[in-house]
Write a protein that holds these residues in place. Structure first.
Motif, PDB file in Angstrom:
ATOM      1  N   GLU A  75       0.792  -1.245  -0.075  1.00 41.27           N
ATOM      2  CA  GLU A  75      -0.020  -0.037  -0.141  1.00 41.27           C
ATOM      3  C   GLU A  75       0.738   1.189   0.005  1.00 41.27           C
ATOM      4  OE1 GLU A  75       0.274  -1.555   4.365  1.00 41.27           O
ATOM      5  OE2 GLU A  75      -0.418  -2.216   2.349  1.00 41.27           O
ATOM      6  N   TRP A  76       2.187   1.094   0.581  1.00 38.57           N
ATOM      7  CA  TRP A  76       2.992   2.325   0.548  1.00 38.57           C
ATOM      8  C   TRP A  76       3.365   2.717  -0.807  1.00 38.57           C
ATOM      9  CZ3 TRP A  76       5.930   0.331   5.202  1.00 38.57           C
ATOM     10  CH2 TRP A  76       5.099   0.284   6.338  1.00 38.57           C
ATOM     11  N   ALA A  77       3.778   1.669  -1.661  1.00 46.10           N
ATOM     12  CA  ALA A  77       4.230   1.688  -2.859  1.00 46.10           C
ATOM     13  C   ALA A  77       3.111   2.327  -3.608  1.00 46.10           C
ATOM     14  CB  ALA A  77       4.630   0.195  -3.426  1.00 46.10           C
ATOM     15  N   ILE A  78       1.871   1.793  -3.560  1.00 44.55           N
ATOM     16  CA  ILE A  78       0.700   2.508  -4.366  1.00 44.55           C
ATOM     17  C   ILE A  78       0.443   4.278  -4.172  1.00 44.55           C
ATOM     18  CG2 ILE A  78      -1.966   2.563  -4.714  1.00 44.55           C
ATOM     19  CD1 ILE A  78      -1.289  -0.435  -4.182  1.00 44.55           C
ATOM     20  N   GLU A  79       0.596   4.354  -2.571  1.00 43.08           N
ATOM     21  CA  GLU A  79       0.836   5.976  -2.140  1.00 43.08           C
ATOM     22  C   GLU A  79       1.754   6.571  -2.985  1.00 43.08           C
ATOM     23  OE1 GLU A  79       0.317   8.239   1.996  1.00 43.08           O
ATOM     24  OE2 GLU A  79       1.360   6.378   1.878  1.00 43.08           O
ATOM     25  N   ARG A  80       2.921   6.184  -3.027  1.00 46.98           N
ATOM     26  CA  ARG A  80       4.155   6.870  -3.414  1.00 46.98           C
ATOM     27  C   ARG A  80       3.973   7.101  -4.965  1.00 46.98           C
ATOM     28  NH1 ARG A  80       7.476   3.193  -0.972  1.00 46.98           N
ATOM     29  NH2 ARG A  80       8.349   2.582  -2.827  1.00 46.98           N
ATOM     30  N   LEU A  81       3.415   5.930  -5.628  1.00 43.63           N
ATOM     31  CA  LEU A  81       3.080   6.076  -7.071  1.00 43.63           C
ATOM     32  C   LEU A  81       2.182   7.343  -7.458  1.00 43.63           C
ATOM     33  CD1 LEU A  81       2.812   2.607  -8.474  1.00 43.63           C
ATOM     34  CD2 LEU A  81       4.656   4.170  -8.926  1.00 43.63           C
ATOM     35  N   GLY A  82       1.232   7.631  -6.439  1.00 41.98           N
ATOM     36  CA  GLY A  82       0.017   8.563  -6.452  1.00 41.98           C
ATOM     37  C   GLY A  82       0.776   9.890  -6.125  1.00 41.98           C
ATOM     38  N   LEU A  83       1.695  10.032  -5.442  1.00 48.66           N
ATOM     39  CA  LEU A  83       2.340  11.349  -4.985  1.00 48.66           C
ATOM     40  C   LEU A  83       3.260  12.009  -5.994  1.00 48.66           C
ATOM     41  CD1 LEU A  83       3.116  10.643  -1.412  1.00 48.66           C
ATOM     42  CD2 LEU A  83       1.127  11.795  -2.150  1.00 48.66           C
ATOM     43  N   GLY A  84       3.607  11.259  -7.069  1.00 54.60           N
ATOM     44  CA  GLY A  84       4.196  11.592  -8.405  1.00 54.60           C
ATOM     45  C   GLY A  84       5.644  11.819  -7.990  1.00 54.60           C
ATOM     46  N   ILE A  85       6.393  12.236  -9.011  1.00 50.40           N
ATOM     47  CA  ILE A  85       7.906  12.212  -8.803  1.00 50.40           C
ATOM     48  C   ILE A  85       8.852  13.592  -9.252  1.00 50.40           C
ATOM     49  CG2 ILE A  85       8.459   9.602  -9.377  1.00 50.40           C
ATOM     50  CD1 ILE A  85       8.911  10.513 -12.390  1.00 50.40           C
ATOM     51  N   ASP A  86       7.699  14.562  -9.279  1.00 44.66           N
ATOM     52  CA  ASP A  86       8.133  16.035  -9.453  1.00 44.66           C
ATOM     53  C   ASP A  86       8.468  16.714  -8.251  1.00 44.66           C
ATOM     54  OD1 ASP A  86       5.777  15.904  -8.661  1.00 44.66           O
ATOM     55  OD2 ASP A  86       4.874  17.272 -10.217  1.00 44.66           O
ATOM     56  N   GLY A  87       8.627  16.218  -7.338  1.00 44.83           N
ATOM     57  CA  GLY A  87       9.320  17.185  -6.132  1.00 44.83           C
ATOM     58  C   GLY A  87       8.156  17.514  -5.296  1.00 44.83           C
ATOM     59  N   TYR A  88       7.038  17.458  -5.668  1.00 43.35           N
ATOM     60  CA  TYR A  88       5.875  18.063  -5.065  1.00 43.35           C
ATOM     61  C   TYR A  88       4.959  17.125  -4.228  1.00 43.35           C
ATOM     62  CZ  TYR A  88       6.550  22.397  -7.774  1.00 43.35           C
ATOM     63  OH  TYR A  88       7.174  23.334  -8.249  1.00 43.35           O
ATOM     64  N   ASP A  89       5.670  15.823  -3.820  1.00 43.13           N
ATOM     65  CA  ASP A  89       5.087  14.685  -3.274  1.00 43.13           C
ATOM     66  C   ASP A  89       4.515  15.357  -1.674  1.00 43.13           C
ATOM     67  OD1 ASP A  89       7.842  13.011  -1.846  1.00 43.13           O
ATOM     68  OD2 ASP A  89       7.812  15.121  -2.633  1.00 43.13           O
ATOM     69  N   ARG A  90       5.443  16.015  -0.963  1.00 41.89           N
ATOM     70  CA  ARG A  90       4.895  16.373   0.232  1.00 41.89           C
ATOM     71  C   ARG A  90       3.674  17.307   0.123  1.00 41.89           C
ATOM     72  NH1 ARG A  90      10.669  17.582   2.847  1.00 41.89           N
ATOM     73  NH2 ARG A  90      11.132  15.351   3.126  1.00 41.89           N
ATOM     74  N   GLU A  91       3.533  18.161  -0.667  1.00 45.44           N
ATOM     75  CA  GLU A  91       2.280  19.098  -0.865  1.00 45.44           C
ATOM     76  C   GLU A  91       1.277  18.305  -1.175  1.00 45.44           C
ATOM     77  OE1 GLU A  91       5.159  19.505  -2.219  1.00 45.44           O
ATOM     78  OE2 GLU A  91       5.745  21.565  -1.582  1.00 45.44           O
ATOM     79  N   ARG A  92       1.404  17.182  -2.245  1.00 47.71           N
ATOM     80  CA  ARG A  92       0.172  16.341  -2.501  1.00 47.71           C
ATOM     81  C   ARG A  92      -0.261  15.745  -1.323  1.00 47.71           C
ATOM     82  NH1 ARG A  92       3.333  15.499  -7.342  1.00 47.71           N
ATOM     83  NH2 ARG A  92       2.417  16.666  -8.956  1.00 47.71           N
ATOM     84  N   LEU A  93       0.585  14.948  -0.639  1.00 45.31           N
ATOM     85  CA  LEU A  93       0.263  14.067   0.746  1.00 45.31           C
ATOM     86  C   LEU A  93      -0.533  15.037   1.734  1.00 45.31           C
ATOM     87  CD1 LEU A  93       0.519  11.515   1.926  1.00 45.31           C
ATOM     88  CD2 LEU A  93       2.844  12.473   2.950  1.00 45.31           C
ATOM     89  N   ALA A  94       0.058  16.278   1.906  1.00 44.33           N
ATOM     90  CA  ALA A  94      -0.743  17.073   2.791  1.00 44.33           C
ATOM     91  C   ALA A  94      -2.137  17.407   2.229  1.00 44.33           C
ATOM     92  CB  ALA A  94      -0.099  18.455   2.868  1.00 44.33           C
ATOM     93  N   LYS A  95      -2.433  17.638   0.719  1.00 44.21           N
ATOM     94  CA  LYS A  95      -3.665  17.773   0.389  1.00 44.21           C
ATOM     95  C   LYS A  95      -4.469  16.481   0.465  1.00 44.21           C
ATOM     96  CE  LYS A  95      -2.434  21.261  -3.134  1.00 44.21           C
ATOM     97  NZ  LYS A  95      -2.171  21.540  -4.556  1.00 44.21           N
ATOM     98  N   GLN A  96      -3.942  15.489   0.306  1.00 48.70           N
ATOM     99  CA  GLN A  96      -4.817  14.269   0.448  1.00 48.70           C
ATOM    100  C   GLN A  96      -5.156  13.734   1.771  1.00 48.70           C
ATOM    101  OE1 GLN A  96      -2.335  11.146  -1.302  1.00 48.70           O
ATOM    102  NE2 GLN A  96      -2.436  11.962  -3.281  1.00 48.70           N
TER     103      GLN A  96
END
Length: 112
Positions: A75-96
């Motif tokens: 499940e963490w792999a799926i979450e990491r895939l959903g957060l993207g690889i462009d460097g905005y993963d922390r912002e997306r995680l906070a929004k989610q």
């Protein structure tokens, strides 16, 4: 009638191609050998035996590493895939997480 003309045309074209002299291989025996080898027997690479080292137990040994990195069911792999690889993963995680606040893993219809 048209089918017969097309059939004759195709047969004549194939015969012409086979009979045309090839500058690199002018020997007719080479042509026959190549036709048999590549069309009937198959390409020589298909008959080559190759050995690959294979360990059936490696999956069991690497399971611990996978679970530490990706969670027990991935499940963490799926979450990491959903957060993207462009460097905005922390912002997306906070929004989610803000979006899912108060929900049962983001699913509304299971909550009373």
């Amino acid at each position: 009638m048209i089918f017969i003309k097309m059939k004759n045309f195709i047969v004549c074209t194939i015969i012409a191609i086979l009979l045309l002299p090839n500058p690199s291989r002018s020997d007719p025996l080479t042509l026959v050998r190549d036709l048999v080898q590549f069309n009937v027997a198959g390409h020589p690479v298909l008959h080559k035996e190759v050995e690959w080292p294979f360990d059936p137990e490696v999956g069991i040994r690497r399971s611990r590493q996978y679970q530490e990195l990706n969670g027990p069911l991935g499940e963490w792999a799926i979450e990491r895939l959903g957060l993207g690889i462009d460097g905005y993963d922390r912002e997306r995680l906070a929004k989610q997480r803000a979006r899912d606040e108060g929900h049962l893993n983001g699913i509304d219809y299971l909550t009373p």
